[in-house]
Design a protein around this motif. Structure first.
Motif, PDB file in Angstrom:
ATOM      1  N   LEU A 326       0.824  -1.208   0.000  1.00 43.30           N
ATOM      2  CA  LEU A 326       0.000   0.000   0.000  1.00 43.30           C
ATOM      3  C   LEU A 326       0.860   1.260   0.000  1.00 43.30           C
ATOM      4  O   LEU A 326       0.517   2.257  -0.651  1.00 43.30           O
ATOM      5  CB  LEU A 326      -0.939  -0.014   1.206  1.00 43.30           C
ATOM      6  CG  LEU A 326      -1.995  -1.126   1.214  1.00 43.30           C
ATOM      7  CD1 LEU A 326      -2.846  -1.051   2.469  1.00 43.30           C
ATOM      8  CD2 LEU A 326      -2.873  -1.049  -0.039  1.00 43.30           C
ATOM      9  N   LEU A 327       1.992   1.231   0.721  1.00 38.08           N
ATOM     10  CA  LEU A 327       2.896   2.377   0.705  1.00 38.08           C
ATOM     11  C   LEU A 327       3.439   2.605  -0.699  1.00 38.08           C
ATOM     12  O   LEU A 327       3.477   3.754  -1.185  1.00 38.08           O
ATOM     13  CB  LEU A 327       4.048   2.137   1.686  1.00 38.08           C
ATOM     14  CG  LEU A 327       5.125   3.236   1.739  1.00 38.08           C
ATOM     15  CD1 LEU A 327       4.525   4.541   2.271  1.00 38.08           C
ATOM     16  CD2 LEU A 327       6.293   2.792   2.619  1.00 38.08           C
ATOM     17  N   ALA A 328       3.860   1.531  -1.375  1.00 36.43           N
ATOM     18  CA  ALA A 328       4.360   1.656  -2.746  1.00 36.43           C
ATOM     19  C   ALA A 328       3.264   2.174  -3.672  1.00 36.43           C
ATOM     20  O   ALA A 328       3.522   3.007  -4.549  1.00 36.43           O
ATOM     21  CB  ALA A 328       4.880   0.307  -3.230  1.00 36.43           C
ATOM     22  N   TYR A 329       2.041   1.716  -3.458  1.00 42.71           N
ATOM     23  CA  TYR A 329       0.922   2.135  -4.309  1.00 42.71           C
ATOM     24  C   TYR A 329       0.607   3.615  -4.136  1.00 42.71           C
ATOM     25  O   TYR A 329       0.488   4.356  -5.114  1.00 42.71           O
ATOM     26  CB  TYR A 329      -0.296   1.278  -3.962  1.00 42.71           C
ATOM     27  CG  TYR A 329      -1.561   1.636  -4.705  1.00 42.71           C
ATOM     28  CD1 TYR A 329      -1.705   1.334  -6.047  1.00 42.71           C
ATOM     29  CD2 TYR A 329      -2.624   2.260  -4.049  1.00 42.71           C
ATOM     30  CE1 TYR A 329      -2.878   1.635  -6.734  1.00 42.71           C
ATOM     31  CE2 TYR A 329      -3.803   2.560  -4.714  1.00 42.71           C
ATOM     32  CZ  TYR A 329      -3.916   2.257  -6.053  1.00 42.71           C
ATOM     33  OH  TYR A 329      -5.074   2.564  -6.721  1.00 42.71           O
ATOM     34  N   PHE A 330       0.499   4.066  -2.889  1.00 40.28           N
ATOM     35  CA  PHE A 330       0.098   5.450  -2.645  1.00 40.28           C
ATOM     36  C   PHE A 330       1.239   6.454  -2.844  1.00 40.28           C
ATOM     37  O   PHE A 330       0.984   7.656  -2.937  1.00 40.28           O
ATOM     38  CB  PHE A 330      -0.500   5.592  -1.246  1.00 40.28           C
ATOM     39  CG  PHE A 330      -1.883   5.015  -1.124  1.00 40.28           C
ATOM     40  CD1 PHE A 330      -2.952   5.618  -1.768  1.00 40.28           C
ATOM     41  CD2 PHE A 330      -2.113   3.862  -0.392  1.00 40.28           C
ATOM     42  CE1 PHE A 330      -4.233   5.084  -1.681  1.00 40.28           C
ATOM     43  CE2 PHE A 330      -3.385   3.317  -0.291  1.00 40.28           C
ATOM     44  CZ  PHE A 330      -4.451   3.926  -0.945  1.00 40.28           C
TER      45      PHE A 330
END
Length: 509
Positions: A326-330
């Motif tokens: 999720l960190l990589a996505y956002f």
């Protein structure tokens, strides 16, 4: 039977291969292994990246066969653990295509066995552990990707094995599996911090040997990059360039629109399963509540019917891996979320789900039937979506087979022709030698220079999909819509109704 923290109940998995458990483990292995091994021979690769992996494996195998293999040959777009392992096996036994798929199948089988083992470790409840095992073993999406030449399942096995040995407090063995995972996918580098943190939490010490083992992965990868290109950080440069090109060709992924986020969330939940995610969040809340009450025994993995310390470690693995994605996505470094990303969360979360179910039922005995029905209903709902994705995969493979046959026929009439094709599935299915294909990697970014490259290399046909993101489709976006011009003339087209995937073949000039 009641137990204390220092006693090991008979049902515990501390001795999983005792004489009376061998028939059970044989049965578990057959139930999980047979569909995956059959799938390796009968099902198509679930994602186009599989053929890029296969090409890398074959390149390594060929150099091994010629005795020219060197450290720099481990370098590529992806970390090399999976490719190298498959190359070594296929060097010894041949059949690169099936070796790569069977490695995934065996790892998928191992994951299912670990789901059972870890579930028993956390709950001491055989029926629930068998149910968790069955949900993993019979998951259509897990079977599909366990039959594919991709790293998702082998990487998941290494992470699960690292977790299991951490629960057994065998930190060096856990570190070996973590290092192998970190040499397969870069996200597992976070285990370099995670495992020592868990060891310190539970034992108030950190093993220097285990830490040193895990650090080998990134250091060795930096050395390979430097040896191959002269830059230790070239992997991150190539990755950033790919993401930038992808976003330039797909402006929709540069903003977090409701449609985009709904699509990505749906892909993630179809494999993670909403019930698993919710149970892991509930477990986290229950653990925090117990910590606040001061009733957590960190120095021991509790060997009572509900293992609070063990489920903490398992949930930390789950939430850390999910949080990394999720960190990589956002932050924009992971433009899309695909359903296969959730398979690791699914198998990490199943033992936690079993634990949470028991914990809730202990607090509220009357909720057992309602809770079980709700969880199984959510599983049934997502299984329907998984079946649909598997069917779409088979249909798309049939489409690509048709395009591959068309190209093969054209080459029979002109053995010297070259083809631009970025779809690894089509390249492999055509049976045309790899040196007859041109791909998007390192193509000139100027339209005139790109067309000149096609002329110089003798490209006669161009294959494009409506999902393709490359230098070619960035410079000539109409190719993703089947619109020809004076240079590119459409000659063949196929479309999958379920997924909307379309492929076109253009004659160049």
């Amino acid at each position: 039977m009641k137990t204390t923290n220092d006693q090991m109940p008979d049902a515990r998995v501390g001795a999983p291969f005792s004489g009376r458990s061998i028939p059970l483990w044989a049965w578990l292995t057959l139930v999980s292994g047979v569909p995956r091994i059959l799938g390796a021979f009968l099902l198509p690769n679930a994602f186009g990246d599989a053929y890029s992996y296969l090409e890398a494996i074959e390149a390594m195998r060929s150099k091994m066969a010629n005795w020219t293999f060197a450290i720099k040959d481990l370098h590529g777009f992806w970390l090399p653990m999976y490719q190298f392992t498959c190359a070594v096996i296929s060097f010894l036994f041949g059949h690169t295509f099936y070796v790569a798929k069977l490695v995934s199948a065996l790892c998928g089988t191992g994951i299912c066995l670990l789901v059972y083992q870890i579930s028993m470790r956390l709950t001491n409840h055989r029926s629930l552990s068998l149910l968790a095992f069955a949900l993993a073993s019979l998951s259509p999406l897990h079977v599909l990707y366990s039959s594919s030449a991709l790293t998702d399942i082998p990487h998941g096995f290494l992470v699960m094995a690292s977790l299991y040995f951490a629960l057994e407090k065998r930190w060096k063995t856990a570190a070996i599996f973590a290092a192998a995972a970190g040499f397969m996918r870069v996200e597992s580098w976070m285990l370099i911090v995670l495992l020592p943190a868990l060891q310190f939490l539970f034992q108030r010490r950190v093993s220097p040997a285990a830490l040193a083992i895990m650090i080998i992965s990134p250091l060795f990868w930096f050395y390979i990059c430097w040896k191959a290109t002269g830059s230790a950080l070239v992997y991150f440069e190539a990755r950033n360039r790919y993401v930038a090109d992808y976003m330039a060709a797909n402006p929709v992924v540069t903003t977090f629109s409701s449609r985009r986020m709904f699509l990505d969330a749906d892909r993630l939940l179809i494999s993670t399963i909403l019930a698993v995610l919710l149970n892991c969040l509930v477990a986290a809340w229950m653990i925090v509540r117990r910590m606040i009450a001061g009733r957590m025994v960190w120095q021991k993995f509790e060997l009572v019917s509900l293992d609070f310390a063990g489920v903490t470690a398992t949930n930390v693995f789950f939430l850390s891996n999910l949080g990394f994605l999720l960190l990589a996505y956002f932050t924009g470094s992971q433009p899309d979320i695909w359903s296969r990303y959730g398979l690791l969360f699914f198998t990490l979360g199943l033992p936690v789900t079993a634990w949470t179910f028991l914990a809730i039922v202990k607090e509220r005995p009357g909720s057992k039937i309602v809770l079980a029905t709700a969880i199984l209903a959510v599983f049934a709902y997502h299984t329907k979506g998984q079946v649909g994705e598997a069917v779409a995969c088979v249909i798309e493979e049939s489409m690509r087979t048709g395009i591959a046959a068309y190209l093969k026929e054209k080459r029979q009439n002109d053995p010297g022709l070259r083809i631009y094709c970025d779809d690894g599935n089509v390249r492999s299915l055509s049976g045309i030698p790899p040196d007859r294909f041109l791909i998007a990697y390192y193509l000139p970014s100027d339209p005139a220079a790109l067309l000149k490259r096609f002329d110089e290399t003798g490209v006669k046909y161009v294959v494009c999909t409506n999902w393709e993101v490359s230098t070619l489709t960035t410079l000539f976006p109409a190719l993703r819509e089947g619109k020809g011009d004076d240079v590119f003339h459409p000659v063949a087209h196929v479309r999958a109704k379920y997924s909307g995937l379309e492929l076109w073949v253009y004659r160049f000039r």
